[in-house]
Write an enzyme that holds these catalytic residues in place. Structure first.
Site, PDB file in Angstrom:
ATOM      1  N   ASP A 275      63.980   2.889  54.681  1.00 29.99           N
ATOM      2  CA  ASP A 275      64.459   4.250  54.924  1.00 29.99           C
ATOM      3  C   ASP A 275      63.678   4.924  56.053  1.00 29.99           C
ATOM      4  O   ASP A 275      62.497   4.657  56.248  1.00 29.99           O
ATOM      5  CB  ASP A 275      64.321   5.058  53.623  1.00 29.99           C
TER       6      ASP A 275
ATOM      7  N   ASN B 191      65.041   5.346  59.362  1.00 32.03           N
ATOM      8  CA  ASN B 191      65.460   4.941  60.718  1.00 32.03           C
ATOM      9  C   ASN B 191      66.035   6.108  61.507  1.00 32.03           C
ATOM     10  O   ASN B 191      65.741   6.288  62.688  1.00 32.03           O
ATOM     11  CB  ASN B 191      66.541   3.854  60.655  1.00 32.03           C
ATOM     12  N   GLY B 192      66.885   6.890  60.845  1.00 32.32           N
ATOM     13  CA  GLY B 192      67.565   7.996  61.511  1.00 32.32           C
ATOM     14  C   GLY B 192      66.569   9.043  61.991  1.00 32.32           C
ATOM     15  O   GLY B 192      66.617   9.490  63.142  1.00 32.32           O
ATOM     16  N   ARG B 193      65.655   9.420  61.103  1.00 31.22           N
ATOM     17  CA  ARG B 193      64.663  10.445  61.466  1.00 31.22           C
ATOM     18  C   ARG B 193      63.729   9.946  62.561  1.00 31.22           C
ATOM     19  O   ARG B 193      63.336  10.684  63.456  1.00 31.22           O
ATOM     20  CB  ARG B 193      63.854  10.860  60.220  1.00 31.22           C
ATOM     21  N   TRP B 194      63.421   8.665  62.504  1.00 34.80           N
ATOM     22  CA  TRP B 194      62.561   8.065  63.544  1.00 34.80           C
ATOM     23  C   TRP B 194      63.230   8.220  64.908  1.00 34.80           C
ATOM     24  O   TRP B 194      62.580   8.582  65.895  1.00 34.80           O
ATOM     25  CB  TRP B 194      62.357   6.580  63.207  1.00 34.80           C
TER      26      TRP B 194
ATOM     27  N   ASN C  42      76.478   4.096  51.330  1.00 36.46           N
ATOM     28  CA  ASN C  42      76.316   4.324  52.779  1.00 36.46           C
ATOM     29  C   ASN C  42      77.639   4.361  53.555  1.00 36.46           C
ATOM     30  O   ASN C  42      77.673   4.783  54.715  1.00 36.46           O
ATOM     31  CB  ASN C  42      75.380   3.281  53.415  1.00 36.46           C
TER      32      ASN C  42
ATOM     33  N   SER D  67      67.458   5.364  44.304  1.00 37.15           N
ATOM     34  CA  SER D  67      68.739   5.275  45.021  1.00 37.15           C
ATOM     35  C   SER D  67      69.539   4.008  44.695  1.00 37.15           C
ATOM     36  O   SER D  67      70.036   3.331  45.597  1.00 37.15           O
ATOM     37  CB  SER D  67      68.518   5.373  46.528  1.00 37.15           C
TER      38      SER D  67
ATOM     39  N   GLU E  87      56.286  -1.943  39.638  1.00 35.99           N
ATOM     40  CA  GLU E  87      55.400  -0.880  40.101  1.00 35.99           C
ATOM     41  C   GLU E  87      56.031  -0.289  41.363  1.00 35.99           C
ATOM     42  O   GLU E  87      56.591  -1.022  42.184  1.00 35.99           O
ATOM     43  CB  GLU E  87      54.009  -1.459  40.437  1.00 35.99           C
TER      44      GLU E  87
HETATM   45  C1  IPE Z   1      67.951   3.491  57.104  1.00 42.21           C
HETATM   46  O1  IPE Z   1      67.446   4.754  57.239  1.00 42.21           O
HETATM   47  C2  IPE Z   1      68.793   3.253  55.877  1.00 42.21           C
HETATM   48  C3  IPE Z   1      70.123   2.642  56.157  1.00 42.21           C
HETATM   49  C4  IPE Z   1      71.186   2.997  55.484  1.00 42.21           C
HETATM   50  C5  IPE Z   1      70.273   1.599  57.164  1.00 42.21           C
HETATM   51  P1  IPE Z   1      68.311   6.086  57.252  1.00 42.21           P
HETATM   52  O2  IPE Z   1      69.498   5.925  58.149  1.00 42.21           O
HETATM   53  O3  IPE Z   1      68.592   6.512  55.867  1.00 42.21           O
HETATM   54  O4  IPE Z   1      67.290   7.083  57.947  1.00 42.21           O
HETATM   55  P2  IPE Z   1      67.064   8.624  57.611  1.00 42.21           P
HETATM   56  O5  IPE Z   1      66.772   8.724  56.144  1.00 42.21           O
HETATM   57  O6  IPE Z   1      68.300   9.346  58.004  1.00 42.21           O
HETATM   58  O7  IPE Z   1      65.873   8.985  58.445  1.00 42.21           O
HETATM   59 MG    MG Z   2      67.684   7.779  54.508  1.00 42.04          MG
END
Ligand code: IPE
Ligand code: MG
Length: 225
Positions: A2, A4-7, A50, A181, A192
């Site tokens: 998780d 990737n988008g924010r990065w 997704n 999720s 853990e």
């Molecule tokens: C990758 O990160 C998860 C996938 C569905 C490929 P995100 O796309 O959820 O990134 P954020 O949470 O918007 O930063």
């Molecule tokens: Mg995400």
């Protein structure tokens, strides 16, 4: 995987660029898991939820999976890739046929590899996985292949995508959210958890080491005292 988008957004890039960077991290970390001798590891790449994302992002992700698997095949030919066993975990039903075929090829080509099993969860949902198992069991009972009394926890485990593999000892979620999720909800009963704010594209071998060291300090009792 998780964050990737924010990065990407933080760098003024398209979200798809973040997924591309995340795929490189996947390559590095899966290779490192194999190096460490981890028996089995599952990467959550795309959930059954997704599909709700904008069409262009979903398409970019499907294209990325395709390009990535094709490139992995090329690398394997050149003997660059560590030989691990790749397994697809998810519902192939509404996925692009070309992608399903590629996964099948990768699974077959890596089937004789010993060492680490790398599960790639695409179009994966834990509830869908259990529902699917329930349907298959009901079918077997209906056909007289098993009785209701035969159904136990091992029966369910054996009907999941991870059949034959151990339950995860440790589940790592990067990206700052503290929730599961719909990931491996049956298999994670006694796992853990390790949550970190690091966005997936920034996740390194050292971060995996840190998570494992943290895991080693946990006192696991599995319900006993
Ligand atoms: C990758 O990160 C998860 C996938 C569905 C490929 P995100 O796309 O959820 O990134 P954020 O949470 O918007 O930063
Ligand atoms: Mg995400």
């Amino acid at each position: 995987m998780d964050g990737n988008g924010r990065w990407a957004t933080a760098r003024g890039l398209e979200r798809a660029q973040g997924h591309k960077a995340g795929a490189q991290t996947f390559r590095a970390i899966s290779t490192y898991c194999a190096k460490l001798g981890i028996e089995s590891v599952t990467f959550y790449a795309f959930s059954t939820e997704n599909w709700k994302r904008p069409e262009n992002e979903v398409n970019a992700l499907m294209k990325l999976f395709r390009d990535f698997l094709e490139e992995a095949q090329e690398r394997e030919k050149e003997n660059e890739e560590i030989g691990f066993h790749i397994k697809f975990a998810g519902d192939t039903a509404n996925m692009p046929e070309e992608l399903v075929n590629l996964f099948e090829i990768c699974e077959k080509r890596s089937a004789d590899k010993t060492g680490t099993t790398v599960n790639i969860a695409v179009n994966y949902g834990g509830r869908a996985e259990i529902t699917n198992a329930a349907r298959r069991i009901a079918e077997k009972v209906k056909n007289g292949e098993m009785t209701v009394d035969d159904i136990d926890e091992d029966t369910i485990s054996s009907m999941l995508y991870t059949a034959g593999q151990p339950d995860p000892d440790l589940i790592i979620r990067p990206g700052g959210e503290s929730r599961i999720s719909n990931f491996l909800i049956w298999q994670s009963a006694y796992s853990e958890f390790y949550f970190t704010d690091i966005l997936w594209p920034d996740f390194t071998e050292d971060d995996l080491d840190r998570a494992i060291i943290d895991f080693c300090s946990r006192n696991r009792r599995f319900g006993a005292v």
